[in-house]
Design an enzyme around this catalytic site. Sequence first.
Site, PDB file in Angstrom:
ATOM      1  CD  GLN A 186     -18.983 -14.927 -69.306  1.00 43.91           C
ATOM      2  OE1 GLN A 186     -19.575 -15.042 -70.359  1.00 43.91           O
ATOM      3  NE2 GLN A 186     -17.819 -14.322 -69.226  1.00 43.91           N
ATOM      4  CD  GLU A 191     -13.657 -18.275 -66.484  1.00 43.62           C
ATOM      5  OE1 GLU A 191     -14.003 -17.693 -65.432  1.00 43.62           O
ATOM      6  OE2 GLU A 191     -13.492 -17.688 -67.567  1.00 43.62           O
ATOM      7  CG  ASP A 237     -17.416 -11.119 -66.397  1.00 46.56           C
ATOM      8  OD1 ASP A 237     -18.074 -10.241 -66.998  1.00 46.56           O
ATOM      9  OD2 ASP A 237     -16.616 -11.876 -66.973  1.00 46.56           O
ATOM     10  CD  GLU A 259     -14.866  -8.784 -66.133  1.00 45.70           C
ATOM     11  OE1 GLU A 259     -14.671  -9.336 -67.228  1.00 45.70           O
ATOM     12  OE2 GLU A 259     -14.464  -9.266 -65.052  1.00 45.70           O
ATOM     13  CG  ASP A 306     -13.280  -8.432 -70.467  1.00 41.68           C
ATOM     14  OD1 ASP A 306     -12.299  -8.268 -71.214  1.00 41.68           O
ATOM     15  OD2 ASP A 306     -13.836  -9.540 -70.342  1.00 41.68           O
ATOM     16  CE  LYS A 351     -10.859 -11.513 -70.161  1.00 39.83           C
ATOM     17  NZ  LYS A 351     -12.189 -11.674 -70.805  1.00 39.83           N
ATOM     18  NE  ARG A 399     -10.273 -14.109 -72.862  1.00 40.76           N
ATOM     19  CZ  ARG A 399     -10.541 -13.379 -73.948  1.00 40.76           C
ATOM     20  NH1 ARG A 399      -9.561 -12.720 -74.547  1.00 40.76           N
ATOM     21  NH2 ARG A 399     -11.767 -13.276 -74.425  1.00 40.76           N
ATOM     22  CB  SER A 400     -13.514 -19.326 -70.669  1.00 36.96           C
ATOM     23  OG  SER A 400     -13.579 -18.937 -72.013  1.00 36.96           O
ATOM     24  CE  LYS A 418     -13.112 -12.644 -64.594  1.00 34.61           C
ATOM     25  NZ  LYS A 418     -13.910 -11.832 -65.483  1.00 34.61           N
TER      26      LYS A 418
END
Length: 430
Positions: A163, A205, A242, A287, A314, A339, A368-369, A390
């Site tokens: 990802q 992102e 990730d 991650e 995560d 998060k 977050r995205s 991040k």
Amino acid sequence: MTIISDVYAREVLDSRGNPTIEVEVYLESGVLGRAIVPSGASTGAFEAVELRDGDKGRYLGKGVLKAVENVNDIIAPEITGLDALDQVAIDKIMLDLDGTPNKAKLGANAILGVSMAVAKAAAEALDIPLFQYLGGVNAKQLPVPMMNILNGGSHADNNVDIQEFMVMPVGAKTFKEALRMGTEIYHNLKDVLKSKGLATGVGDEGGFAPNLSSNEEALQIIMEAIEAAGYKPGVDIKLALDVAATEFYDEDEKLYKLTGEGVTKTAEEMVDFYEALVKKYPIVSIEDGLSEDDWEGWRVMTERLGDNIQIVGDDLFVTNTERLKKGIQTKTANSILVKLNQIGTITETLDAIEMAKRAGYTTVISHRSGETEDATIADIAVAVNAGQIKTGAPARTDRVAKYNQLLRIEDMLGFTGQYIGNEVFYNIKK
């Protein structure tokens, strides 16, 4: 002066054009605290519930009017008249009002919006920055950015399984320099992709999202970009991944299906794959390398790689102290991704960070995205001296807002501010 006089929520849009909730908390002094809640694309099954309306005739079912109503009609009357400085008490009142283990009744988005706005109002009333209000006099460490410059998985429409491919400017002396280094690599990456005839469209992102022949090709291209920018891989810049492996894990077959490469792997074979990549490239952090419920696989991965690289949970931990406690007891992973909307309040977020640090786990504060102009996570990263953040590529205003806030914080801190680079990995052999 810090008594809450009014609370108001509204529906606004995030960076993907999906509705999210904005909350305003007003104090008797006239001070306003405003916060907007982010939303994830690859969400862990154990995350707190993000309340959506489900009305297909409105925003394709993604509206948040119910969450807005819960703030305005249920939460607001209960906290109006309370002191905004009582963050823990206010968060507890909201948890009690909800009464479910995963905030399914009121919605984590409703609760978090209020929690963040209360903290911002309190800081504003005291006329101090949010990072200082939450972290006190010792809040001084600027985080090393994990800059997501190449996207795959559910953050992009391409054939790359992993990802996020990230660069970490560990060789920088200041955050300002780190941001410049990462940004120069990002621009050089665009040139490298163009020279190979590859697409330069970006994912959620801000990272580029080309179709590639393999996941490893992404690493090779990033190495080229690092060198083209004049930096030394492994010295100035380290890499982070990730994988978001839950997204391609087949629960029934207990296998990982990397459709981009057309291969299927067991947990053990996934660890073999990572081990080979770590030997070949300057990867310092992985991650979600395995699925959120593959505890045995995670244990093996931590055993084999945990001394040398950061193993970040995560989806595994979802910023939840109960799941983190299990990880600590079973020696699973050595780092937690944090998060806010996975757990739903400022208080619970700070509790998870404290638990992780006491156990010798590193902490990575994350966006977050689906993001917004809200830059609260930048302040939290400094407040808790997390050491890592991040928050995407140095592109798209929703990502850059956090980087710009960190630049401001670095200026505010002056000579007391610290950027420790490679030293953030205090629990591995560097």
